[in-house]
Design a protein around this motif. Structure first.
Motif, PDB file in Angstrom:
ATOM      1  N   SER A   1     -99.000 -18.156  76.163  1.00 35.68           N
ATOM      2  CA  SER A   1     -97.976 -17.446  75.390  1.00 35.68           C
ATOM      3  C   SER A   1     -96.927 -16.781  76.280  1.00 35.68           C
ATOM      4  CB  SER A   1     -98.613 -16.400  74.466  1.00 35.68           C
ATOM      5  OG  SER A   1     -99.227 -15.398  75.230  1.00 35.68           O
ATOM      6  N   ALA A   2     -97.166 -16.761  77.613  1.00 39.65           N
ATOM      7  CA  ALA A   2     -96.168 -16.186  78.527  1.00 39.65           C
ATOM      8  C   ALA A   2     -95.042 -17.175  78.805  1.00 39.65           C
ATOM      9  CB  ALA A   2     -96.843 -15.758  79.829  1.00 39.65           C
ATOM     10  N   VAL A   3     -95.226 -18.437  78.382  1.00 39.76           N
ATOM     11  CA  VAL A   3     -94.195 -19.461  78.617  1.00 39.76           C
ATOM     12  C   VAL A   3     -93.794 -20.032  77.245  1.00 39.76           C
ATOM     13  CG1 VAL A   3     -93.675 -21.635  79.820  1.00 39.76           C
ATOM     14  CG2 VAL A   3     -95.218 -19.956  80.888  1.00 39.76           C
ATOM     15  N   PRO A   4     -92.708 -19.506  76.657  1.00 39.25           N
ATOM     16  CA  PRO A   4     -92.341 -19.888  75.280  1.00 39.25           C
ATOM     17  C   PRO A   4     -92.115 -21.391  75.093  1.00 39.25           C
ATOM     18  CG  PRO A   4     -91.051 -17.996  76.024  1.00 39.25           C
ATOM     19  CD  PRO A   4     -91.827 -18.474  77.212  1.00 39.25           C
ATOM     20  N   ALA A   5     -91.863 -22.119  76.181  1.00 31.28           N
ATOM     21  CA  ALA A   5     -91.609 -23.563  76.063  1.00 31.28           C
ATOM     22  C   ALA A   5     -92.805 -24.310  75.453  1.00 31.28           C
ATOM     23  CB  ALA A   5     -91.267 -24.143  77.434  1.00 31.28           C
ATOM     24  N   HIS A   6     -94.030 -23.751  75.568  1.00 32.19           N
ATOM     25  CA  HIS A   6     -95.188 -24.420  74.952  1.00 32.19           C
ATOM     26  C   HIS A   6     -94.981 -24.526  73.432  1.00 32.19           C
ATOM     27  CE1 HIS A   6     -98.234 -24.462  78.310  1.00 32.19           C
ATOM     28  NE2 HIS A   6     -97.292 -23.679  78.817  1.00 32.19           N
ATOM     29  N   ALA A   7     -94.556 -23.417  72.826  1.00 27.97           N
ATOM     30  CA  ALA A   7     -94.362 -23.408  71.369  1.00 27.97           C
ATOM     31  C   ALA A   7     -93.167 -24.267  70.979  1.00 27.97           C
ATOM     32  CB  ALA A   7     -94.161 -21.973  70.890  1.00 27.97           C
ATOM     33  N   GLU A   8     -92.132 -24.228  71.820  1.00 29.50           N
ATOM     34  CA  GLU A   8     -90.913 -24.995  71.526  1.00 29.50           C
ATOM     35  C   GLU A   8     -91.207 -26.500  71.513  1.00 29.50           C
ATOM     36  OE1 GLU A   8     -86.413 -24.272  73.101  1.00 29.50           O
ATOM     37  OE2 GLU A   8     -88.039 -23.370  74.249  1.00 29.50           O
ATOM     38  N   LEU A   9     -91.896 -26.962  72.570  1.00 34.60           N
ATOM     39  CA  LEU A   9     -92.202 -28.399  72.637  1.00 34.60           C
ATOM     40  C   LEU A   9     -93.169 -28.778  71.516  1.00 34.60           C
ATOM     41  CD1 LEU A   9     -91.812 -31.116  74.023  1.00 34.60           C
ATOM     42  CD2 LEU A   9     -93.736 -30.561  75.524  1.00 34.60           C
ATOM     43  N   CYS A  10     -94.087 -27.865  71.212  1.00 32.71           N
ATOM     44  CA  CYS A  10     -95.047 -28.144  70.141  1.00 32.71           C
ATOM     45  C   CYS A  10     -94.309 -28.494  68.846  1.00 32.71           C
ATOM     46  CB  CYS A  10     -95.972 -26.938  69.947  1.00 32.71           C
ATOM     47  SG  CYS A  10     -97.163 -27.191  68.626  1.00 32.71           S
ATOM     48  N   TRP A  11     -93.267 -27.723  68.528  1.00 38.47           N
ATOM     49  CA  TRP A  11     -92.522 -28.004  67.294  1.00 38.47           C
ATOM     50  C   TRP A  11     -91.926 -29.414  67.325  1.00 38.47           C
ATOM     51  CZ3 TRP A  11     -92.249 -27.144  62.492  1.00 38.47           C
ATOM     52  CH2 TRP A  11     -91.170 -27.659  61.766  1.00 38.47           C
ATOM     53  N   MET A  12     -91.326 -29.764  68.460  1.00 41.82           N
ATOM     54  CA  MET A  12     -90.675 -31.080  68.550  1.00 41.82           C
ATOM     55  C   MET A  12     -91.708 -32.202  68.408  1.00 41.82           C
ATOM     56  SD  MET A  12     -88.261 -29.987  71.641  1.00 41.82           S
ATOM     57  CE  MET A  12     -87.359 -28.470  71.542  1.00 41.82           C
TER      58      MET A  12
ATOM     59  N   THR B   1     -88.477 -29.685  81.010  1.00 44.81           N
ATOM     60  CA  THR B   1     -88.986 -30.691  80.052  1.00 44.81           C
ATOM     61  C   THR B   1     -88.403 -30.443  78.663  1.00 44.81           C
ATOM     62  OG1 THR B   1     -91.034 -30.827  81.312  1.00 44.81           O
ATOM     63  CG2 THR B   1     -91.083 -31.770  79.111  1.00 44.81           C
ATOM     64  N   VAL B   2     -88.365 -29.185  78.242  1.00 44.54           N
ATOM     65  CA  VAL B   2     -87.806 -28.874  76.917  1.00 44.54           C
ATOM     66  C   VAL B   2     -86.336 -29.313  76.850  1.00 44.54           C
ATOM     67  CG1 VAL B   2     -87.095 -26.961  75.405  1.00 44.54           C
ATOM     68  CG2 VAL B   2     -89.424 -27.057  76.283  1.00 44.54           C
ATOM     69  N   GLU B   3     -85.608 -29.056  77.915  1.00 42.69           N
ATOM     70  CA  GLU B   3     -84.196 -29.446  77.990  1.00 42.69           C
ATOM     71  C   GLU B   3     -84.061 -30.973  77.845  1.00 42.69           C
ATOM     72  OE1 GLU B   3     -81.800 -27.244  78.369  1.00 42.69           O
ATOM     73  OE2 GLU B   3     -80.096 -28.564  78.773  1.00 42.69           O
ATOM     74  N   LEU B   4     -84.917 -31.698  78.564  1.00 41.82           N
ATOM     75  CA  LEU B   4     -84.893 -33.165  78.509  1.00 41.82           C
ATOM     76  C   LEU B   4     -85.207 -33.654  77.085  1.00 41.82           C
ATOM     77  CD1 LEU B   4     -84.914 -35.989  79.968  1.00 41.82           C
ATOM     78  CD2 LEU B   4     -87.364 -35.608  80.370  1.00 41.82           C
ATOM     79  N   VAL B   5     -86.240 -33.058  76.476  1.00 41.18           N
ATOM     80  CA  VAL B   5     -86.649 -33.474  75.133  1.00 41.18           C
ATOM     81  C   VAL B   5     -85.536 -33.184  74.122  1.00 41.18           C
ATOM     82  CG1 VAL B   5     -88.319 -33.013  73.274  1.00 41.18           C
ATOM     83  CG2 VAL B   5     -89.116 -33.275  75.623  1.00 41.18           C
ATOM     84  N   LYS B   6     -84.892 -32.022  74.278  1.00 39.38           N
ATOM     85  CA  LYS B   6     -83.774 -31.686  73.375  1.00 39.38           C
ATOM     86  C   LYS B   6     -82.666 -32.736  73.495  1.00 39.38           C
ATOM     87  CE  LYS B   6     -83.725 -26.677  72.826  1.00 39.38           C
ATOM     88  NZ  LYS B   6     -83.035 -25.461  73.261  1.00 39.38           N
ATOM     89  N   ARG B   7     -82.351 -33.101  74.716  1.00 36.52           N
ATOM     90  CA  ARG B   7     -81.283 -34.098  74.918  1.00 36.52           C
ATOM     91  C   ARG B   7     -81.681 -35.425  74.294  1.00 36.52           C
ATOM     92  NH1 ARG B   7     -77.406 -32.199  78.237  1.00 36.52           N
ATOM     93  NH2 ARG B   7     -78.049 -30.602  79.729  1.00 36.52           N
ATOM     94  N   ARG B   8     -82.931 -35.828  74.536  1.00 29.64           N
ATOM     95  CA  ARG B   8     -83.411 -37.106  73.984  1.00 29.64           C
ATOM     96  C   ARG B   8     -83.317 -37.106  72.455  1.00 29.64           C
ATOM     97  NH1 ARG B   8     -83.579 -39.234  78.594  1.00 29.64           N
ATOM     98  NH2 ARG B   8     -85.489 -39.861  79.646  1.00 29.64           N
TER      99      ARG B   8
END
Ligand code: AQP
Length: 329
Positions: free
Chosen positions: A82-93, A315-322
């Motif tokens: 939970s200290a790295v919000p990108a886990h939740a962000e990628l989970c949604w995608m 990784t989140v940035e890459l996934v968003k772009r994709r």
């Protein structure tokens, strides 16, 4: 550059020898061969209710146990999910590319859902969050116990589906199981996996159990009515005790047969208890030293989160772009 390894445990309940032999021991063994990230998956833990104060304490206890078991924070990263919000962000995608039928088929979901009066959506999404944890770091290897192999297969399915929809994005992670100890069974019921959440004081040996408690639990373990060890007809309880001894000792099959064939169960249990106590005593001593050093565990966790955040955000940035999601120009 070394390939990356990622794994995690939930800060729920008391860590037991199944968690240690199935995963943690393996992490320590392989950490120098990889760029290793070991996570405390607190967001997974809250898929079933956790008392907030207990959870806060358990997060630090688990980090201290990783360190006490031999995870070296200079070499490996220890961090909280939970200290790295990108886990939740990628989970949604990833949730958006995962058919709900895949999740409803998961054995762990079915078992845990059967224990709850109301099933939270988080319990269903549990394996998607696990896929996000792993894919976020493009991990090549995921060392886990056998019960997690189905979730790892699902992680690969999700990665493959994402890659085929949006183009090559994720590394396909491999499962790494220990050769012995991948599935330690309950001492009271050796047909069920040893589990943190199982009721019963004789079910699991916790890593922080005092020696007398460890001995008592092992001496009471379920065996069968035969007089002693017969490797040709091992009942689940006896096989489990031998498995625990072998995983702690590192003995090969020939050594195990030569030493234990024909041994009476009382003596077998005594030797298993001696082996477990001898292995856990140094870990418990290190644990007590670690927790007595004020602020140390929190400093390790802070540094861990800082170290991995740029990897996770990339990784989140890459996934968003994709996916065509908004990214500032
Ligand atoms: N009995 C086991 N034998 C070998 N490995 C095991 N693991 C769990 N139980 C055994 C491995 O330990 C790691 C941490 O797992 P987790 O914290 O995510 O929780 P879990 O798998 O759900 O473990 P528990 O103990 O059964 O907890 P509860 O009761 O809360 O569900 C994983 O690598 C797992 O494979």
């Amino acid at each position: 550059m070394k390939p990356r390894v990622f794994s995690g445990m939930q800060p729920s309940g008391n860590l037991h020898i199944g968690n240690y032999l199935g995963a943690l021991k393996n992490w320590v063994r392989i950490q120098s061969d990889y760029e290793a990230i070991f996570c405390i998956v607190d967001m997974h833990a809250v898929t079933v209710y956790q008392n907030p104060d207990e959870l806060r304490a358990k997060i630090r206890e688990l980090a201290a146990l990783y360190l006490a078991a031999g995870i070296d924070p200079k070499q490996s990263t220890i961090m909280v999910q939970s200290a790295v919000p990108a886990h939740a962000e990628l989970c949604w995608m990833l949730t958006c590319v995962t058919p709900v039928g895949w999740l409803q088929r998961m054995t762990q979901f079915k078992a845990k859902a059967a224990e709850q009066e109301t099933v939270g959506d988080g319990l269903l999404q549990y394996p998607v969050l696990m896929a996000a944890d792993i894919l976020l770091y493009q991990a090549a290897i995921v060392p886990v116990g056998e019960d997690q192999t189905q979730h790892l297969e699902l992680t690969r399915d999700i990665a493959q589906r994402f890659n085929s929809l949006y183009g090559e994005t994720f590394v396909m992670p491999e499962t790494s199981l220990p050769s012995v100890g991948a599935r330690i069974m309950g001492l009271d019921d050796p047909t069920k996996k040893m589990s943190k959440s199982a009721p019963g004081s004789g079910h699991a040996v916790a890593l922080l159990d005092p020696p007398a408690t460890i001995r008592k639990k092992i001496m009471r373990a379920t065996t069968d009515s035969a007089p002693g060890v017969d490797f040709d007809v091992l009942s689940p309880g006896v096989a489990n005790l031998l498995g625990i001894f072998q995983a702690f000792s590192g003995w090969d099959d020939a050594q195990m047969r030569a030493h234990f064939s024909g041994m009476r169960y009382g003596e077998l249990k005594k030797q298993v208890a001696d082996m477990v106590i001898a292995n856990l005593e140094p870990l418990q001593k290190r644990y007590n030293e670690i927790v007595s050093e004020k602020g140390y565990v929190d400093a390790v966790l802070r540094e861990g989160a800082e170290r991995v955040t740029p990897i996770a955000n990339a990784t989140v940035e890459l996934v968003k772009r994709r996916m065509g999601l908004y990214t500032p120009c």
